[in-house]
Scaffold this active site. Structure first.
Site, PDB file in Angstrom:
ATOM      1  N   SER A 255       0.841  -1.194   0.000  1.00 34.29           N
ATOM      2  CA  SER A 255       0.000   0.000   0.000  1.00 34.29           C
ATOM      3  C   SER A 255       0.878   1.246   0.000  1.00 34.29           C
ATOM      4  CB  SER A 255      -0.900   0.007   1.233  1.00 34.29           C
ATOM      5  OG  SER A 255      -0.111   0.321   2.367  1.00 34.29           O
ATOM      6  N   LYS A 256       0.194   2.390   0.010  1.00 38.79           N
ATOM      7  CA  LYS A 256       0.889   3.682  -0.006  1.00 38.79           C
ATOM      8  C   LYS A 256       1.917   3.774   1.121  1.00 38.79           C
ATOM      9  CE  LYS A 256      -2.467   6.860  -1.644  1.00 38.79           C
ATOM     10  NZ  LYS A 256      -3.571   7.577  -1.094  1.00 38.79           N
ATOM     11  N   ARG A 257       1.592   3.130   2.236  1.00 40.28           N
ATOM     12  CA  ARG A 257       2.499   3.152   3.375  1.00 40.28           C
ATOM     13  C   ARG A 257       3.903   2.694   2.990  1.00 40.28           C
ATOM     14  NH1 ARG A 257       2.072  -0.668   6.821  1.00 40.28           N
ATOM     15  NH2 ARG A 257       0.491  -1.710   5.577  1.00 40.28           N
ATOM     16  N   GLY A 259       5.255   3.252   0.243  1.00 39.63           N
ATOM     17  CA  GLY A 259       5.853   4.268  -0.623  1.00 39.63           C
ATOM     18  C   GLY A 259       6.007   3.857  -2.071  1.00 39.63           C
TER      19      GLY A 259
END
Ligand code: GLU
Length: 484
Positions: A255-257, A259
């Site tokens: 996920s976006k976490r 990066g």
């Protein structure tokens, strides 16, 4: 395949934001499968939940697919015999099939409001029962139904789920059994008139004659609902293949976490499509074999859907970097230049011919297109900036002595741009300055390239003309002079 139907697969994204690499991977699996088996690849856009202002996300998906090298045989822009390929343009079809189900007593209007449903859900959770629809509106008497209608309540349409078990014969997982009891009657048309995903996907896959549904594992739990609908509508069942998910290094869903979730991000970081598609098809075991760096044609040949989807794949950016570097070395300089120019405005002003000459000189020293910038400058700009590391080397006591000796050796040299001339000049500098090894080479590298990593010194000499070499040495000496 278990039957002799024409092979037709589809990728059906709901474009709601950035194009997630996990979704790209699903598209790639479908595409590789279609190309390997000689089947058709359909691109369908699931946009019934989108507001008009979100329409441009569709362009992001199409653009991203094209960039990574995926083409489609049927889709929103190319058309096809079984369109339209955008769900928002197929609303009458969903209405029509929902009516078939209601007319046959297999679906019914449900007037429950969000709040009522939430309250029941919370009660069930409090009792420790897995929440599912209570079936309240299934038994609604006609007069009550009419009253709710006159009150202006807009009903959703729910599908009646019976008892027993439902088996999904998954291409990757084998047979998986679900208990119908746990599903509960589910919504097929929302009170807004829009179809729910579980319904639209069945109508579309059936009418588009999809023979194999390849999608991520998180949809496996929806599949028994789909099977019930296929049967209720008298449609032929497709085969299903649910592939494992792409995870971040901490083994949670990428996920976006982490990066690195979006295709756009990786693109901006300087990965080339050949490498990214190779990596996404490879990670998780989909390409088998011992050879890891594959061309697109080799990938199509090597692809094995059963292997590709079996185990969770962990995204490893270091491996992607390695693969990118390998592909960069294989690509013709024209293509590298094209991708590099695509990454930024203004570069177009550079001398194309010169860039094509120097790309092969520096390509072994980069892993991503982003790293190309600094190295190309060494060969295309007269003035170069000194990196912090280079400045530190130039500040060392002996650097001035080495570079003064270099200037003296360069002055009389007619054409320093050959291997022999380079060796001869370095020898002269060694003798004149009294330094050798690192003490000799580091100041020369710092002065001539401004960077402490990069192409070999010999290459720098061989690809710069005498006046540029001298100009750089002068600048380095001026810098040293300002440090005293
Ligand atoms: N629009 C759904 C998604 O993006 C498609 C799922 C499917 O392939 O059925 O997850």
């Amino acid at each position: 395949m278990t039957d002799d139907r024409e092979i037709r697969v589809r990728f059906s994204p709901s474009p709601t934001g950035m194009f997630h690499v996990s979704t790209v991977r699903t598209a790639l699996f479908n595409w590789l499968y279609a190309r390997k088996e000689g089947g058709a690849f359909i691109l369908r856009i699931e946009d019934t939940d989108l507001s008009p202002s979100e329409r441009y996300y569709e362009t992001i998906v199409l653009e991203g697919l094209r960039w990574i090298g995926i083409d489609w045989d049927e889709g929103t822009d190319v058309g096809g015999p079984l369109g339209p390929y955008r769900q928002s343009e197929r609303l009458e079809l969903y209405e029509k099939y929902a009516k078939v189900l209601t007319d046959n007593g297999l679906a019914y209007p449900c007037y429950c409001t969000e709040e009522e449903l939430r309250a029941v859900r919370e009660q069930m959770l409090a009792k420790g029962v897995p929440p599912r629809y209570s079936g309240k509106c299934r038994k609604l008497p006609d007069n009550k139904r009419r009253r709710l209608e006159t009150e202006g309540r807009k009903p959703a349409v729910r599908f009646k789920v019976g008892n027993g078990s439902i088996q999904v014969n998954d291409f990757i997982h084998g047979p998986v059994t679900f208990d119908a009891e746990s599903i509960g009657d589910f919504i097929i048309i929302r009170s807004t008139g829009m179809p729910a995903y579980n319904f639209a996907v069945v109508v579309d896959d059936a009418l588009m004659k999809v023979s194999l549904v390849i999608r991520s594992e998180d949809h496996l739990a929806n599949t028994p609902r789909h099977i019930l609908l296929y049967k209720a509508l008298g449609f032929d069942l497709p085969q299903f293949a649910h592939h494992a998910l792409l995870l971040g290094p901490d083994k949670t869903r990428l996920s976006k976490r982490h990066g690195i979730a979006a295709l756009e991000v990786l693109r901006a970081q300087g990965y080339v499509p050949e490498a990214l598609s190779n990596y996404l098809a490879w990670v998780g075991g989909g390409l088998g074999g011992t050879k890891e760096v594959l061309s697109r044609d080799e990938m199509v040949k090597a692809f094995d859907l059963k292997k590709a989807g079996k185990k969770a794949a962990v995204f490893d950016q270091a491996k992607l970097c390695w693969m990118n570097a390998a592909h960069l070395r294989f690509l013709p300089p024209e293509e590298v230049l094209g991708y590099w120019l695509d990454m930024g405005v203004g570069r177009i002003l550079r001398d194309r011919k010169r860039l094509l000459e120097v790309i092969p000189v520096v390509i072994d020293n980069v892993e991503t297109l982003k790293q190309l910038e600094g190295l190309l400058e060494i060969f295309t700009e007269k003035n170069i900036a000194f990196s912090m590391e280079a400045e530190e080397v130039l500040r060392a006591d002996h650097a001035g002595k080495v570079l003064t000796a270099l200037a003296a050796a360069l002055e009389p040299a007619e054409a320093p741009g050959s291997k022999e001339a380079y060796q001869d000049i370095v020898k002269q500098v060694e003798v004149a300055s009294g330094y050798k090894g690192k003490s000799l080479f580091m100041p020369i590298r710092a002065g001539l390239s401004g960077e402490m990593v990069g192409p070999e010194l010999e290459k720098i000499f061989c690809h710069l003309d005498k006046s540029t070499l001298l100009h750089r040495v002068d600048r380095a000496l001026s810098y040293i002079a300002t440090q005293d």
